[in-house]
Motif scaffolding. Structure first.
Motif, mmCIF file in Angstrom:
data_model
loop_
_atom_site.group_PDB
_atom_site.id
_atom_site.type_symbol
_atom_site.label_atom_id
_atom_site.label_comp_id
_atom_site.label_asym_id
_atom_site.label_seq_id
_atom_site.Cartn_x
_atom_site.Cartn_y
_atom_site.Cartn_z
ATOM 1 N N ALA A 261 16.623 30.198 8.159
ATOM 2 C CA ALA A 261 16.275 31.516 8.690
ATOM 3 C C ALA A 261 16.232 32.568 7.582
ATOM 4 C CB ALA A 261 17.272 31.923 9.773
ATOM 5 N N LYS A 262 17.208 32.541 6.674
ATOM 6 C CA LYS A 262 17.229 33.538 5.596
ATOM 7 C C LYS A 262 16.127 33.268 4.582
ATOM 8 C CE LYS A 262 21.843 35.373 5.960
ATOM 9 N NZ LYS A 262 23.068 35.828 5.256
ATOM 10 N N GLU A 263 15.839 32.008 4.329
ATOM 11 C CA GLU A 263 14.734 31.679 3.422
ATOM 12 C C GLU A 263 13.400 32.108 4.025
ATOM 13 O OE1 GLU A 263 16.825 27.730 1.358
ATOM 14 O OE2 GLU A 263 15.408 27.519 3.038
ATOM 15 N N ARG A 264 13.237 31.915 5.318
ATOM 16 C CA ARG A 264 11.992 32.315 5.972
ATOM 17 C C ARG A 264 11.847 33.844 5.956
ATOM 18 N NH1 ARG A 264 7.867 30.512 9.475
ATOM 19 N NH2 ARG A 264 6.419 32.281 9.504
ATOM 20 N N TYR A 265 12.957 34.562 6.126
ATOM 21 C CA TYR A 265 12.920 36.024 6.083
ATOM 22 C C TYR A 265 12.492 36.497 4.693
ATOM 23 C CZ TYR A 265 14.413 40.892 6.570
ATOM 24 O OH TYR A 265 14.453 42.261 6.602
ATOM 25 N N ALA A 266 13.053 35.860 3.657
ATOM 26 C CA ALA A 266 12.670 36.214 2.290
ATOM 27 C C ALA A 266 11.196 35.897 2.043
ATOM 28 C CB ALA A 266 13.552 35.458 1.291
ATOM 29 N N PHE A 267 10.746 34.752 2.528
ATOM 30 C CA PHE A 267 9.337 34.354 2.386
ATOM 31 C C PHE A 267 8.425 35.383 3.043
ATOM 32 C CE2 PHE A 267 5.424 32.293 3.553
ATOM 33 C CZ PHE A 267 5.168 31.354 2.549
ATOM 34 N N ASP A 268 8.754 35.792 4.248
ATOM 35 C CA ASP A 268 7.906 36.741 4.975
ATOM 36 C C ASP A 268 7.872 38.106 4.286
ATOM 37 O OD1 ASP A 268 7.345 34.776 6.830
ATOM 38 O OD2 ASP A 268 8.754 35.522 8.348
ATOM 39 N N LYS A 269 9.009 38.543 3.780
ATOM 40 C CA LYS A 269 9.051 39.836 3.090
ATOM 41 C C LYS A 269 8.184 39.797 1.829
ATOM 42 C CE LYS A 269 11.367 43.128 3.437
ATOM 43 N NZ LYS A 269 12.816 43.380 3.303
ATOM 44 N N LEU A 270 8.282 38.736 1.065
ATOM 45 C CA LEU A 270 7.487 38.621 -0.155
ATOM 46 C C LEU A 270 6.006 38.478 0.161
ATOM 47 C CD1 LEU A 270 9.674 36.382 -2.486
ATOM 48 C CD2 LEU A 270 8.944 38.733 -2.910
ATOM 49 N N GLU A 271 5.691 37.703 1.194
ATOM 50 C CA GLU A 271 4.291 37.536 1.579
ATOM 51 C C GLU A 271 3.681 38.885 1.945
ATOM 52 O OE1 GLU A 271 2.041 34.200 4.152
ATOM 53 O OE2 GLU A 271 3.386 35.484 5.325
ATOM 54 N N ALA A 272 4.415 39.712 2.678
ATOM 55 C CA ALA A 272 3.926 41.036 3.054
ATOM 56 C C ALA A 272 3.778 41.931 1.825
ATOM 57 C CB ALA A 272 4.875 41.667 4.066
ATOM 58 N N PHE A 273 4.715 41.821 0.899
ATOM 59 C CA PHE A 273 4.643 42.609 -0.330
ATOM 60 C C PHE A 273 3.391 42.255 -1.128
ATOM 61 C CE2 PHE A 273 5.471 42.655 -4.930
ATOM 62 C CZ PHE A 273 5.638 44.017 -5.138
ATOM 63 N N TYR A 274 3.154 40.969 -1.332
ATOM 64 C CA TYR A 274 1.983 40.543 -2.099
ATOM 65 C C TYR A 274 0.684 40.966 -1.415
ATOM 66 C CZ TYR A 274 5.175 37.485 -4.701
ATOM 67 O OH TYR A 274 6.190 36.992 -5.456
ATOM 68 N N ARG A 275 0.672 40.906 -0.099
ATOM 69 C CA ARG A 275 -0.541 41.217 0.650
ATOM 70 C C ARG A 275 -0.846 42.724 0.651
ATOM 71 N NH1 ARG A 275 1.147 39.642 5.361
ATOM 72 N NH2 ARG A 275 1.713 41.727 6.048
ATOM 73 N N ASP A 276 0.179 43.545 0.813
ATOM 74 C CA ASP A 276 -0.052 44.962 1.083
ATOM 75 C C ASP A 276 0.308 45.915 -0.051
ATOM 76 O OD1 ASP A 276 -0.807 44.211 3.656
ATOM 77 O OD2 ASP A 276 1.241 44.427 4.434
ATOM 78 N N ASN A 277 1.207 45.515 -0.953
ATOM 79 C CA ASN A 277 1.784 46.512 -1.863
ATOM 80 C C ASN A 277 1.879 46.090 -3.323
ATOM 81 O OD1 ASN A 277 2.433 48.579 0.116
ATOM 82 N ND2 ASN A 277 3.881 47.091 0.937
ATOM 83 N N ALA A 278 1.214 45.025 -3.724
ATOM 84 C CA ALA A 278 1.367 44.527 -5.089
ATOM 85 C C ALA A 278 0.195 44.869 -5.995
ATOM 86 C CB ALA A 278 1.581 43.016 -5.071
ATOM 87 N N ALA A 279 -0.756 45.688 -5.531
ATOM 88 C CA ALA A 279 -1.923 45.996 -6.360
ATOM 89 C C ALA A 279 -1.537 46.708 -7.645
ATOM 90 C CB ALA A 279 -2.916 46.843 -5.565
ATOM 91 N N TYR A 280 -0.508 47.563 -7.579
ATOM 92 C CA TYR A 280 -0.059 48.284 -8.779
ATOM 93 C C TYR A 280 0.352 47.289 -9.863
ATOM 94 C CZ TYR A 280 4.770 46.946 -8.337
ATOM 95 O OH TYR A 280 5.905 46.195 -8.322
ATOM 96 N N ALA A 281 1.073 46.229 -9.464
ATOM 97 C CA ALA A 281 1.564 45.248 -10.432
ATOM 98 C C ALA A 281 0.408 44.461 -11.031
ATOM 99 C CB ALA A 281 2.565 44.311 -9.771
ATOM 100 N N ALA A 282 -0.588 44.113 -10.210
ATOM 101 C CA ALA A 282 -1.751 43.401 -10.741
ATOM 102 C C ALA A 282 -2.452 44.254 -11.798
ATOM 103 C CB ALA A 282 -2.710 43.063 -9.608
ATOM 104 N N MET A 283 -2.535 45.547 -11.556
ATOM 105 C CA MET A 283 -3.180 46.441 -12.516
ATOM 106 C C MET A 283 -2.375 46.523 -13.810
ATOM 107 S SD MET A 283 -5.926 48.238 -12.670
ATOM 108 C CE MET A 283 -6.675 49.459 -13.738
ATOM 109 N N MET A 284 -1.067 46.689 -13.699
ATOM 110 C CA MET A 284 -0.254 46.836 -14.911
ATOM 111 C C MET A 284 -0.065 45.502 -15.623
ATOM 112 S SD MET A 284 2.360 50.009 -14.199
ATOM 113 C CE MET A 284 3.541 49.165 -13.185
ATOM 114 N N ASN A 285 -0.114 44.403 -14.876
ATOM 115 C CA ASN A 285 -0.054 43.084 -15.506
ATOM 116 C C ASN A 285 -1.286 42.803 -16.365
ATOM 117 O OD1 ASN A 285 2.387 41.831 -14.828
ATOM 118 N ND2 ASN A 285 1.645 41.236 -12.809
ATOM 119 N N THR A 286 -2.429 43.301 -15.917
ATOM 120 C CA THR A 286 -3.687 42.918 -16.561
ATOM 121 C C THR A 286 -4.377 44.046 -17.324
ATOM 122 O OG1 THR A 286 -4.940 43.384 -14.540
ATOM 123 C CG2 THR A 286 -4.095 41.147 -14.813
#
Length: 424
Positions: A261-286
């Protein structure tokens, strides 16, 4: 080894900023070292003309039209940002935080050809444990101002003398008052080795490291490299996502059915982060240089870029003013603006060019982890145990987010004290 301190007066230019001559504290034996390894006193002295220019540029902003969306799904809303920027231009006073910094013992020293600025506060308790604290992005050394006294003077804050720390709080290269790298290669591995050199230069032959965000990555790289003097680390954003889980996320596949249950919660939180809020990191990474032009040219553009993450990553329901004052937020923005470090700070993403949530190897040194409820994801203990062979402390805190020391200083201090109690 305890290092005695005596008053000393110096003048220097650090990171392009004039450092006014003033009485400070400096290590006796270090003053006699060669120029390249000397530890020089540091004071902040921002010219008044720079503050006037900053406020003028804010006032002259050409604003984007208000978003048609009725929420923040398109980014920071104009109705949120504009009043804060108006206060920045008309009511905010940088001199208050400048005075607060200058009341602390601050220094600068050259490591591998780069000037590193840092706060160094020694506890009055002789058996204090030396600790280096490392900030992240879009934070700064200002994140730690409220925990300095609780950690160095615990008896005044509900702790015991044996809980005391000597603190070293450096600005990451390219951030704040540290110099900006002129060559590539200043990623977290290099910074980790530099931090070890800094601690040894200050006379600390046995010390611990603490960090969140970039500071977490740097602390973990120090442990992976087993840098000299390091005996343990404490993390409030551990990189523990197993390789097979990272692969599933990268492929866009559903979560494995075998997750707890805790692993699935962490997975879901990260999946949402990558989908909705990680564009800034992609820009600064590249392309940190491309976005960097905007970050050093427009104070409002820079503020919007940073405010979005502060609002998302504080444990505040999207309203960081519930846990931070507007002056604290603007202190951080002003530090980036006045030092023109928007681009140079972003480059650490390009240097590491990796996902800083994913496990990068097994660490043998003692590791302590505090999981805060407002963190980008809540690392499950099962994943942490796979990465850290000597996980000697793991706790799920009741409050706080990504900027734990900034948001909840008392709770952060309590966590760090408890974490390192067995390593003294």
């Amino acid at each position: 080894m305890n290092t005695p301190f005596l008053p000393a007066t110096r003048r220097a230019v650090v990171g392009g900023l004039a450092v006014a001559g003033a009485t400070a504290l400096a290590p006796v034996e270090l003053l006699a070292k060669t120029a390249s390894s000397a530890v020089r006193p540091f004071r902040v002295a921002i010219p008044e003309a720079d503050l006037t220019a900053m406020k003028r540029r804010i006032a002259d902003t050409r604003w984007a039209d208000a978003e048609p969306a009725t929420d923040d799904s398109q980014g920071v809303r104009r109705q949120t940002l504009e009043p804060l920027m108006r206060y920045w231009a008309t009511g905010y006073d940088w001199r208050k935080v400048e005075a607060r910094l200058n009341a602390l013992p601050m220094f600068v020293t050259e490591i591998d050809g780069l000037d590193i600025q840092f706060i160094h506060v020694r506890s009055r308790h002789e058996q204090a444990l030396p600790m280096i604290l490392t900030h992240g992005w879009p934070g700064s050394i200002l994140e730690f101002l409220k925990v300095i006294d609780p950690l160095t003077n615990p008896t005044a804050h509900g702790g015991k003398a044996e809980d005391a720390f000597h603190l070293v709080i450096p600005s990451i290269p390219g951030f704040g008052f540290s110099a900006k790298p002129k060559v590539t290669g200043w990623g977290s591995d290099h910074i980790g080795r530099a931090w070890s050199q800094l601690m040894l230069r200050l006379g600390y032959e046995r010390y611990v490291s603490q960090g969140g965000d970039c500071g977490s990555v740097i602390s973990q790289r120090m442990a992976l490299q087993k840098v000299q003097g390091l005996v343990g680390i404490h993390l409030n954003m551990p990189a523990v996502v197993p390789a097979e889980i990272a692969h599933v996320m990268a492929a866009g596949d559903p979560a494995p059915a075998s997750l707890s249950a805790k692993e699935r919660y962490a997975f879901d939180k990260l999946e949402a982060f990558y989908r909705d809020n990680a564009a800034y990191a992609a820009m600064m990474n590249t392309r940190p240089q491309t976005i960097g032009y905007s970050l050093v040219d427009s104070p409002v553009g820079m503020a919007a870029w940073m405010y979005e993450k502060i609002s998302q990553w504080t444990y505040s329901g999207g309203d960081p003013l519930k846990v931070l004052t507007r002056d604290e937020i603007l202190d951080d923005f002003s530090l980036y603006w006045l030092t023109a470090t928007g681009a140079s700070a972003a480059r650490i993403y390009w240097e590491d060019h990796s996902n800083n949530f994913n496990a990068r190897g097994v660490i043998d040194l003692p590791v302590a982890v505090s999981v805060f409820p407002g963190e980008i994801f809540q690392a499950p203990r099962s994943w942490a145990e796979r990465c850290y062979r000597n996980l000697f402390y793991f706790n799920e805190a009741s409050n706080g987010g990504h900027f734990a020391a900034w948001e909840q200083p008392a709770l952060f201090a309590q966590e760090v004290r408890a974490a390192f109690r067995t390593l003294r």
